[in-house]
Scaffold this motif. Sequence first.
Motif, short mmCIF file in Angstrom:
data_model
loop_
_atom_site.label_atom_id
_atom_site.label_comp_id
_atom_site.label_asym_id
_atom_site.label_seq_id
_atom_site.Cartn_x
_atom_site.Cartn_y
_atom_site.Cartn_z
N LEU A 71 6.26 -6.34 0.07
CA LEU A 71 5.12 -5.44 0.20
C LEU A 71 4.12 -5.67 -0.93
O LEU A 71 2.91 -5.72 -0.71
CB LEU A 71 5.59 -3.99 0.22
N ASP A 72 4.63 -5.86 -2.14
CA ASP A 72 3.78 -6.16 -3.29
C ASP A 72 3.00 -7.46 -3.07
O ASP A 72 1.79 -7.51 -3.29
CB ASP A 72 4.63 -6.26 -4.55
N ALA A 73 3.70 -8.49 -2.60
CA ALA A 73 3.05 -9.78 -2.36
C ALA A 73 1.98 -9.66 -1.27
O ALA A 73 0.91 -10.27 -1.38
CB ALA A 73 4.09 -10.83 -1.98
N LEU A 74 2.26 -8.89 -0.24
CA LEU A 74 1.27 -8.66 0.82
C LEU A 74 0.03 -7.98 0.26
O LEU A 74 -1.11 -8.37 0.56
CB LEU A 74 1.87 -7.80 1.94
N CYS A 75 0.24 -6.96 -0.57
CA CYS A 75 -0.89 -6.23 -1.15
C CYS A 75 -1.72 -7.12 -2.07
O CYS A 75 -2.96 -7.04 -2.07
CB CYS A 75 -0.40 -4.99 -1.89
N ASN A 94 4.67 -7.59 13.81
CA ASN A 94 4.81 -7.01 15.15
C ASN A 94 5.68 -5.77 15.18
O ASN A 94 5.98 -5.25 16.24
CB ASN A 94 5.37 -8.07 16.10
N GLY A 95 6.08 -5.28 14.00
CA GLY A 95 6.83 -4.03 13.93
C GLY A 95 8.28 -4.16 14.34
O GLY A 95 8.92 -3.15 14.63
N ARG A 96 8.82 -5.37 14.35
CA ARG A 96 10.21 -5.55 14.74
C ARG A 96 11.16 -5.57 13.55
O ARG A 96 12.37 -5.57 13.73
CB ARG A 96 10.36 -6.84 15.55
N ALA A 97 10.63 -5.57 12.34
CA ALA A 97 11.47 -5.58 11.14
C ALA A 97 12.11 -4.20 10.97
O ALA A 97 11.48 -3.17 11.24
CB ALA A 97 10.65 -5.93 9.91
N ARG A 98 13.36 -4.20 10.52
CA ARG A 98 14.05 -2.93 10.27
C ARG A 98 13.85 -2.46 8.84
O ARG A 98 14.12 -1.31 8.52
CB ARG A 98 15.55 -3.10 10.56
N ALA A 99 13.38 -3.35 7.97
CA ALA A 99 13.16 -3.01 6.56
C ALA A 99 12.17 -4.00 5.97
O ALA A 99 11.96 -5.08 6.52
CB ALA A 99 14.48 -3.08 5.79
N VAL A 100 11.59 -3.61 4.85
CA VAL A 100 10.71 -4.51 4.11
C VAL A 100 11.02 -4.33 2.62
O VAL A 100 11.17 -3.21 2.15
CB VAL A 100 9.21 -4.27 4.42
N ARG A 101 11.16 -5.43 1.92
CA ARG A 101 11.41 -5.36 0.48
C ARG A 101 10.13 -4.99 -0.24
O ARG A 101 9.04 -5.38 0.16
CB ARG A 101 11.90 -6.71 -0.03
N PHE A 102 10.30 -4.26 -1.34
CA PHE A 102 9.14 -3.90 -2.15
C PHE A 102 8.46 -5.15 -2.69
O PHE A 102 7.23 -5.18 -2.82
CB PHE A 102 9.51 -2.96 -3.29
N SER A 103 9.22 -6.18 -2.99
CA SER A 103 8.61 -7.42 -3.50
C SER A 103 7.73 -8.06 -2.43
O SER A 103 6.67 -8.61 -2.74
CB SER A 103 9.68 -8.40 -3.98
N ALA A 157 -1.96 -10.49 -1.89
CA ALA A 157 -2.62 -11.51 -1.08
C ALA A 157 -3.78 -10.94 -0.26
O ALA A 157 -4.81 -11.60 -0.08
CB ALA A 157 -1.62 -12.19 -0.16
N LEU A 158 -3.61 -9.71 0.23
CA LEU A 158 -4.64 -9.11 1.08
C LEU A 158 -5.57 -8.18 0.30
O LEU A 158 -6.49 -7.60 0.89
CB LEU A 158 -3.96 -8.34 2.23
N GLU A 159 -5.30 -8.03 -1.01
CA GLU A 159 -6.11 -7.15 -1.86
C GLU A 159 -6.25 -5.77 -1.24
O GLU A 159 -7.36 -5.30 -0.93
CB GLU A 159 -7.48 -7.77 -2.13
N CYS A 160 -5.10 -5.13 -1.04
CA CYS A 160 -5.10 -3.83 -0.38
C CYS A 160 -3.99 -2.95 -0.96
O CYS A 160 -3.24 -3.38 -1.83
CB CYS A 160 -4.92 -3.99 1.12
N GLN A 161 -3.91 -1.75 -0.47
CA GLN A 161 -2.87 -0.79 -0.84
C GLN A 161 -1.79 -0.78 0.24
O GLN A 161 -2.06 -1.12 1.41
CB GLN A 161 -3.47 0.62 -0.96
N PRO A 162 -0.56 -0.36 -0.09
CA PRO A 162 0.50 -0.27 0.92
C PRO A 162 0.08 0.58 2.13
O PRO A 162 0.43 0.28 3.26
CB PRO A 162 1.67 0.36 0.17
N ILE A 166 2.45 -15.57 0.43
CA ILE A 166 3.48 -14.64 -0.03
C ILE A 166 4.87 -15.26 -0.06
O ILE A 166 5.83 -14.62 -0.48
CB ILE A 166 3.49 -13.33 0.78
N GLY A 167 4.99 -16.50 0.40
CA GLY A 167 6.25 -17.21 0.28
C GLY A 167 7.31 -16.87 1.32
O GLY A 167 8.50 -16.91 1.01
N ILE A 168 6.88 -16.54 2.54
CA ILE A 168 7.84 -16.35 3.63
C ILE A 168 7.41 -17.21 4.81
O ILE A 168 6.29 -17.72 4.84
CB ILE A 168 7.99 -14.87 4.06
#
Length: 77
Positions: A48-52, A37-46, A54-59, A25-27
């Motif tokens: 989240l899209d890359a995670l989905c 680990n749930g320490r992020a205060r925000a996540v970019r949609f881009s 790479a993992l072939e899943c839904q948000p 996902i390029g990070i």
Amino acid sequence: MPIVVDIDVMLARRKMSVGALADAIGITPANLAVLKNGRARAVRFSTLDALCVALECQPSDLLRWEPAESSASIPTA
């Protein structure tokens, strides 16, 4: 925080390492660990899209909401 991050669950289901996912996902693995680990205060949609992709899943496979337990929300007698 009532938002729970389940990236580790999807990693286990896909038998993928944190390093491999971070590369896909390029990070950095450190930034992925913050999110995982749930320490992020925000996540970019881009991200989240890359995670989905790479993992072939839904948000909803990665994020879920749980009500916060607070004594203020419990009525007293």
